[in-house]
Scaffold this active site. Structure first.
Site, PDB file in Angstrom:
ATOM      1  N   TYR A 163       0.865  -1.184   0.000  1.00 39.48           N
ATOM      2  CA  TYR A 163       0.000   0.000   0.000  1.00 39.48           C
ATOM      3  C   TYR A 163       0.896   1.225   0.000  1.00 39.48           C
ATOM      4  CZ  TYR A 163      -4.201   2.778   1.108  1.00 39.48           C
ATOM      5  OH  TYR A 163      -5.251   3.668   1.062  1.00 39.48           O
ATOM      6  N   ASP A 263     -13.641  -2.692   0.768  1.00 37.29           N
ATOM      7  CA  ASP A 263     -12.884  -1.900   1.754  1.00 37.29           C
ATOM      8  C   ASP A 263     -13.719  -1.613   3.013  1.00 37.29           C
ATOM      9  OD1 ASP A 263     -10.531  -0.687   2.718  1.00 37.29           O
ATOM     10  OD2 ASP A 263     -11.279   1.293   2.196  1.00 37.29           O
TER      11      ASP A 263
HETATM   12  O1  0GZ Z   1      -5.406  -0.527   7.454  1.00 37.51           O
HETATM   13  C1  0GZ Z   1      -5.777   0.663   7.356  1.00 37.51           C
HETATM   14  O2  0GZ Z   1      -5.718   1.458   8.288  1.00 37.51           O
HETATM   15  C2  0GZ Z   1      -6.244   1.132   6.048  1.00 37.51           C
HETATM   16  C3  0GZ Z   1      -6.296   2.490   5.815  1.00 37.51           C
HETATM   17  C4  0GZ Z   1      -6.617   2.938   4.588  1.00 37.51           C
HETATM   18  C5  0GZ Z   1      -6.545   4.358   4.273  1.00 37.51           C
HETATM   19  O3  0GZ Z   1      -6.588   5.171   5.196  1.00 37.51           O
HETATM   20  O4  0GZ Z   1      -6.405   4.657   3.083  1.00 37.51           O
HETATM   21  O5  0GZ Z   1      -6.974   2.081   3.593  1.00 37.51           O
HETATM   22  C6  0GZ Z   1      -6.979   0.729   3.787  1.00 37.51           C
HETATM   23  O6  0GZ Z   1      -7.280  -0.011   2.846  1.00 37.51           O
HETATM   24  C7  0GZ Z   1      -6.598   0.254   5.048  1.00 37.51           C
END
Ligand code: 0GZ
Length: 313
Positions: A163, A263
């Protein structure tokens, strides 16, 4: 009504709770569809949030996740460790173990994890680790530690989920291309969709996928990437139009290496919380044919997370 955060925790100010009462999607998901990117949060009283977390969410339990799965018409989930739980994978593992084989997981681990602990995660259904480079979400982990972890999990047949923000891809390129496993990019590497689709930033991402056949992408999270909307609320059937060309380009060019997920429960959204039923209705805009939908929602996630059920995999 605001959703609770149980245990000794206070929700981060400005935090939006996940959407109650999502629409029934108009788009009929293919049989066996997998929500390949979702999370559980706590509940905090049972699975405390990690001391090093950058936000405190409202609770989002496995029961609530599985109720959403059934409501939307998914057959299975991939539960990705959320950063608010750090490297304490208990909530995610508990969700996998309680799913009757319908969920697999992606964990966050540190170098100190033992081989026995890795095997326990495997037995619970974990098939990947997540390396997070989004600075607002995690503290820095040295690359040699991550490469060491990648080498160890490769032996279990797992993959690495990464990510990062689009602007950071040039700097991370050498590290990503050295990973010895399948590599799955979260949310298309977070493109800035207000920039041209054929501009240098998104071209670099496409080059990353073109030149490295082990790289896959989740074409998820239009609600995070969209600048102009419209939002997936109030029955909107044409949500997040500015994200469509980007996601559709990835789906059409790499149909065998894309995944999709809700998500849910949508960590860190401050602007709006999408209706998950309308998010499902976004799928045919980016995967317009039944063949592309079958690959995106069934064949690809099954190959990656349930290979033992796929003939010839
Ligand atoms: O594990 C996380 O905190 C998280 C955060 C976000 C984001 O803030 O973009 O996106 C995700 O897919 C997972």
């Amino acid at each position: 009504m605001s959703k609770p955060t149980t245990g000794d925790f206070t929700k981060t100010a400005g935090w939006l709770d996940w959407y109650t009462g999502p629409a029934k999607p108009r788009f009929q998901l293919p049989a066996g569809a997998v929500d390949a990117h979702c999370h559980v949060f706590g509940p905090g009283a049972e699975f405390p949030y990690a001391p090093e977390r950058k936000y405190t969410p409202c609770d989002a339990s496995k029961a609530e996740l599985y109720a959403l799965r059934d409501h939307l018409g998914f057959a299975r989930n991939v539960v990705v460790q959320a950063t608010c739980h750090g490297a304490d994978n208990r909530a995610m593992v508990d969700a996998c173990l309680s799913s009757g084989g319908k969920a697999r997981g992606v964990a966050t681990v540190r170098r100190s994890i033992t081989d026995e602990q890795l095997q326990e995660l495997h037995d619970a259904g974990v098939r990947g680790v997540r390396f997070n480079f989004v600075k607002r979400l995690v503290d820095f982990t040295p690359k040699d530690e991550l490469l060491e972890i990648a080498g160890r999990i490769a032996k279990l047949g797992w993959h690495v989920v990464i990510y990062f923000e689009a602007v950071d891809l040039p700097e991370l390129w050498d590290f990503f291309t050295a990973l010895p496993t399948t590599v799955v990019v979260d949310h298309m590497g977070r493109p800035d969709v207000s920039k041209p689709i054929d501009g240098p930033e998104f071209e670099l991402f496409l080059k990353f996928m073109r030149e490295h056949s082990n790289v896959w992408s989740k074409v998820s999270c239009p609600e995070r990437l969209s600048v102009t909307g419209p939002k997936a609320l109030n029955g909107e059937q044409a949500a997040y139009r500015d994200v469509v060309p980007f996601a559709r380009r990835v789906v059409e060019e790499f149909p065998d290496r894309v995944l999709w997920g809700t998500d849910w429960p949508h960590p860190n959204l401050k602007d709006h919380m999408p209706d998950d039923g309308l998010l499902v209705d976004f799928i045919p805009a980016i995967a317009p044919t039944p063949e592309l939908q079958q690959k995106l929602l069934v064949d690809n996630p099954m190959r990656l997370y349930w290979p033992e059920e796929v003939k010839g995999a």
